[in-house]
Design a protein around this motif. Structure first.
Motif, PDB file in Angstrom:
ATOM      1  N   MET A   1      -4.321  29.157  16.443  1.00 20.24           N
ATOM      2  CA  MET A   1      -3.350  28.968  15.367  1.00 20.24           C
ATOM      3  C   MET A   1      -2.581  30.249  15.090  1.00 20.24           C
ATOM      4  SD  MET A   1      -3.073  25.896  14.339  1.00 20.24           S
ATOM      5  CE  MET A   1      -2.105  26.233  12.879  1.00 20.24           C
ATOM      6  N   LEU A   2      -3.257  31.396  15.212  1.00 21.42           N
ATOM      7  CA  LEU A   2      -2.569  32.675  15.018  1.00 21.42           C
ATOM      8  C   LEU A   2      -1.509  32.864  16.105  1.00 21.42           C
ATOM      9  CD1 LEU A   2      -2.212  35.435  13.684  1.00 21.42           C
ATOM     10  CD2 LEU A   2      -4.084  36.285  15.128  1.00 21.42           C
ATOM     11  N   GLY A   3      -1.891  32.603  17.346  1.00 21.03           N
ATOM     12  CA  GLY A   3      -0.942  32.724  18.437  1.00 21.03           C
ATOM     13  C   GLY A   3       0.216  31.750  18.294  1.00 21.03           C
ATOM     14  N   TYR A   4      -0.092  30.522  17.860  1.00 25.36           N
ATOM     15  CA  TYR A   4       0.957  29.519  17.662  1.00 25.36           C
ATOM     16  C   TYR A   4       1.947  29.982  16.598  1.00 25.36           C
ATOM     17  CZ  TYR A   4       3.227  25.301  15.937  1.00 25.36           C
ATOM     18  OH  TYR A   4       4.160  24.388  15.509  1.00 25.36           O
ATOM     19  N   LEU A   5       1.424  30.462  15.474  1.00 25.83           N
ATOM     20  CA  LEU A   5       2.292  30.872  14.375  1.00 25.83           C
ATOM     21  C   LEU A   5       3.152  32.068  14.760  1.00 25.83           C
ATOM     22  CD1 LEU A   5       3.181  30.426  11.475  1.00 25.83           C
ATOM     23  CD2 LEU A   5       1.300  31.897  10.733  1.00 25.83           C
ATOM     24  N   ILE A   6       2.561  33.055  15.436  1.00 27.31           N
ATOM     25  CA  ILE A   6       3.345  34.219  15.872  1.00 27.31           C
ATOM     26  C   ILE A   6       4.442  33.783  16.833  1.00 27.31           C
ATOM     27  CG2 ILE A   6       3.235  36.326  17.258  1.00 27.31           C
ATOM     28  CD1 ILE A   6       0.505  36.854  16.007  1.00 27.31           C
ATOM     29  N   GLY A   7       4.124  32.862  17.731  1.00 23.76           N
ATOM     30  CA  GLY A   7       5.130  32.352  18.649  1.00 23.76           C
ATOM     31  C   GLY A   7       6.297  31.711  17.916  1.00 23.76           C
TER      32      GLY A   7
ATOM     33  N   VAL B   1      -2.373  27.530   3.250  1.00 20.57           N
ATOM     34  CA  VAL B   1      -1.939  26.163   3.533  1.00 20.57           C
ATOM     35  C   VAL B   1      -2.093  25.833   5.007  1.00 20.57           C
ATOM     36  CG1 VAL B   1       0.021  24.584   3.434  1.00 20.57           C
ATOM     37  CG2 VAL B   1      -0.339  26.212   1.586  1.00 20.57           C
ATOM     38  N   LEU B   2      -1.791  26.802   5.892  1.00 20.96           N
ATOM     39  CA  LEU B   2      -1.935  26.563   7.323  1.00 20.96           C
ATOM     40  C   LEU B   2      -3.398  26.354   7.708  1.00 20.96           C
ATOM     41  CD1 LEU B   2       0.648  29.123   8.727  1.00 20.96           C
ATOM     42  CD2 LEU B   2       0.684  26.659   9.114  1.00 20.96           C
ATOM     43  N   ARG B   3      -4.305  27.143   7.132  1.00 26.19           N
ATOM     44  CA  ARG B   3      -5.731  26.946   7.431  1.00 26.19           C
ATOM     45  C   ARG B   3      -6.193  25.579   6.954  1.00 26.19           C
ATOM     46  NH1 ARG B   3      -6.339  32.510   5.999  1.00 26.19           N
ATOM     47  NH2 ARG B   3      -6.896  31.920   3.874  1.00 26.19           N
TER      48      ARG B   3
ATOM     49  N   VAL C   1       4.916  26.832   5.028  1.00 28.80           N
ATOM     50  CA  VAL C   1       4.260  26.102   3.936  1.00 28.80           C
ATOM     51  C   VAL C   1       4.796  24.675   3.851  1.00 28.80           C
ATOM     52  CG1 VAL C   1       3.984  25.969   1.425  1.00 28.80           C
ATOM     53  CG2 VAL C   1       3.716  28.164   2.596  1.00 28.80           C
ATOM     54  N   PHE C   2       6.119  24.531   3.848  1.00 29.33           N
ATOM     55  CA  PHE C   2       6.717  23.193   3.750  1.00 29.33           C
ATOM     56  C   PHE C   2       6.306  22.329   4.935  1.00 29.33           C
ATOM     57  CE2 PHE C   2      10.393  25.406   1.398  1.00 29.33           C
ATOM     58  CZ  PHE C   2       9.725  25.280   0.190  1.00 29.33           C
TER      59      PHE C   2
ATOM     60  N   LEU D   1      -0.319  21.162  17.675  1.00 30.30           N
ATOM     61  CA  LEU D   1      -1.130  21.960  16.748  1.00 30.30           C
ATOM     62  C   LEU D   1      -2.625  21.752  16.995  1.00 30.30           C
ATOM     63  CD1 LEU D   1       0.721  21.737  13.313  1.00 30.30           C
ATOM     64  CD2 LEU D   1       0.320  23.759  14.692  1.00 30.30           C
ATOM     65  N   LEU D   2      -3.009  20.529  17.342  1.00 32.91           N
ATOM     66  CA  LEU D   2      -4.425  20.264  17.607  1.00 32.91           C
ATOM     67  C   LEU D   2      -4.888  21.045  18.830  1.00 32.91           C
ATOM     68  CD1 LEU D   2      -6.960  18.670  16.842  1.00 32.91           C
ATOM     69  CD2 LEU D   2      -6.161  16.832  18.345  1.00 32.91           C
ATOM     70  N   ARG D   3      -4.043  21.118  19.856  1.00 32.39           N
ATOM     71  CA  ARG D   3      -4.403  21.892  21.048  1.00 32.39           C
ATOM     72  C   ARG D   3      -4.490  23.379  20.719  1.00 32.39           C
ATOM     73  NH1 ARG D   3      -0.900  17.991  23.204  1.00 32.39           N
ATOM     74  NH2 ARG D   3       0.899  19.410  23.126  1.00 32.39           N
ATOM     75  N   ALA D   4      -3.582  23.860  19.869  1.00 38.69           N
ATOM     76  CA  ALA D   4      -3.646  25.268  19.462  1.00 38.69           C
ATOM     77  C   ALA D   4      -4.923  25.552  18.684  1.00 38.69           C
ATOM     78  CB  ALA D   4      -2.425  25.624  18.619  1.00 38.69           C
ATOM     79  N   LYS D   5      -5.305  24.610  17.831  1.00 35.79           N
ATOM     80  CA  LYS D   5      -6.515  24.775  17.026  1.00 35.79           C
ATOM     81  C   LYS D   5      -7.766  24.834  17.899  1.00 35.79           C
ATOM     82  CE  LYS D   5      -9.373  22.117  13.802  1.00 35.79           C
ATOM     83  NZ  LYS D   5      -9.519  20.822  13.119  1.00 35.79           N
TER      84      LYS D   5
END
Length: 283
Positions: free
Chosen positions: A102-108, A258-260, A163-164, A92-96
């Motif tokens: 983070m958008l690309g990570y979440l869509i993936g 929550v993700l932000r 969220v969880f 997640l840190l690399r995605a950030k």
């Protein structure tokens, strides 16, 4: 091309690559096939039993319920666990650190989880057709209902899974989400009708997506006459759409916030500290 479009395309590509990798990973294949095997064996031995008050096979009734349970389980628990693991190992840190990463990570992850859920449904449904009778699999209306319930179910559960996963930092704390879900599975009529439960337990079950996903799958695959053994004596599609819709809206509102918040708190020092704690636990 604007950055958001680039992130969306990258997320779709990431989801496809991760899905392809799951079919070459023995642990992922085990996670696909072993639970499916256990469920199919259980339904095989239940096929001779009947739903109370009917002559319909309890195994055939259980199959669509299990499909709904799988959607809820994958949407909330599997996505949450993947977020926790990816946060601990620094993914997640690399995605950030990348623009719109983070958008690309979440869509993936959404692509991966949705595809995994559909694959799991197929792995359960297709073999069960060889030993379970009475399922509606030749009706176009049945497949249409199956499709919209599955899509709405994923929209209702995947954001809540995000969220969880964002709220849990320690993988050991995943039990805080898993144990209540196991209790809800027991309450939600997945393996046996809940008509005999006290009214307050029925109300608890109906407040969560698992019951409605099971009911929706049953409404798609079971004969119309089987609605008589459900609460209210009908499939209650309107109420189903309303409850799942509320969960979908709640998740879609909460998940970005929550993700932000979680992404802002991520740093190299936090990842290093989590790794150090993991190494201490291993020792």
């Amino acid at each position: 091309m604007n950055p958001t479009s680039v992130a969306v395309r990258a997320g779709l590509r990431r989801g496809w690559i991760e899905l392809r990798n799951t079919f070459t990973n023995y642990q992922d294949l085990w996670n696909y096939f072993f639970p499916t095997f256990v469920l199919l064996v259980a339904m095989f031995f239940m096929r001779g039993s009947t739903v109370p008050g009917t002559t319909f096979s309890l195994g055939a009734r259980t199959l669509p319920s299990a499909l709904g349970m799988g959607l809820a389980f994958g949407g909330m628990l599997v996505l949450a666990s993947q977020l926790v693991v990816d946060r601990e190992d620094g993914t997640l840190l690399r995605a950030k650190a990348t623009p719109n990463g983070m958008l690309g990570y979440l869509i993936g992850k959404l692509v991966l989880m949705s595809a995994m859920a559909l694959v799991s449904m197929a792995l359960q449904l297709i073999p069960a057709l060889f030993f379970l009778d009475g399922l509606r699999v030749t009706s176009a209306a049945a497949w249409f209902t199956l499709a919209w319930v599955a899509v709405l179910g994923l929209v209702a559960t995947l954001p809540m899974g995000a969220v969880f996963g964002s709220l849990i930092e320690n993988p050991r704390n995943l039990g805080l989400v898993m144990l209540p879900n196991m209790g809800l599975i027991a309450l939600s009529g997945i393996f046996y009708p809940i008509n005999g439960y006290p009214g307050w337990l029925q109300a608890v079950a109906q407040a969560f997506p698992i019951y409605w996903l099971g009911l929706g799958m049953r409404s798609a695959l079971l004969p119309d006459g089987m609605a008589a053994v459900e609460l209210g004596g009908s499939w209650r599609h309107l109420e189903m759409f309303g409850v799942l819709g509320i969960w979908a809206v709640l998740g879609l509102v909460l998940a970005p916030v929550v993700l932000r918040r979680m992404a802002r708190r991520e740093s190299g020092s936090r990842v290093a500290a989590r790794r150090e704690r993991a190494m201490q636990r291993a020792v």
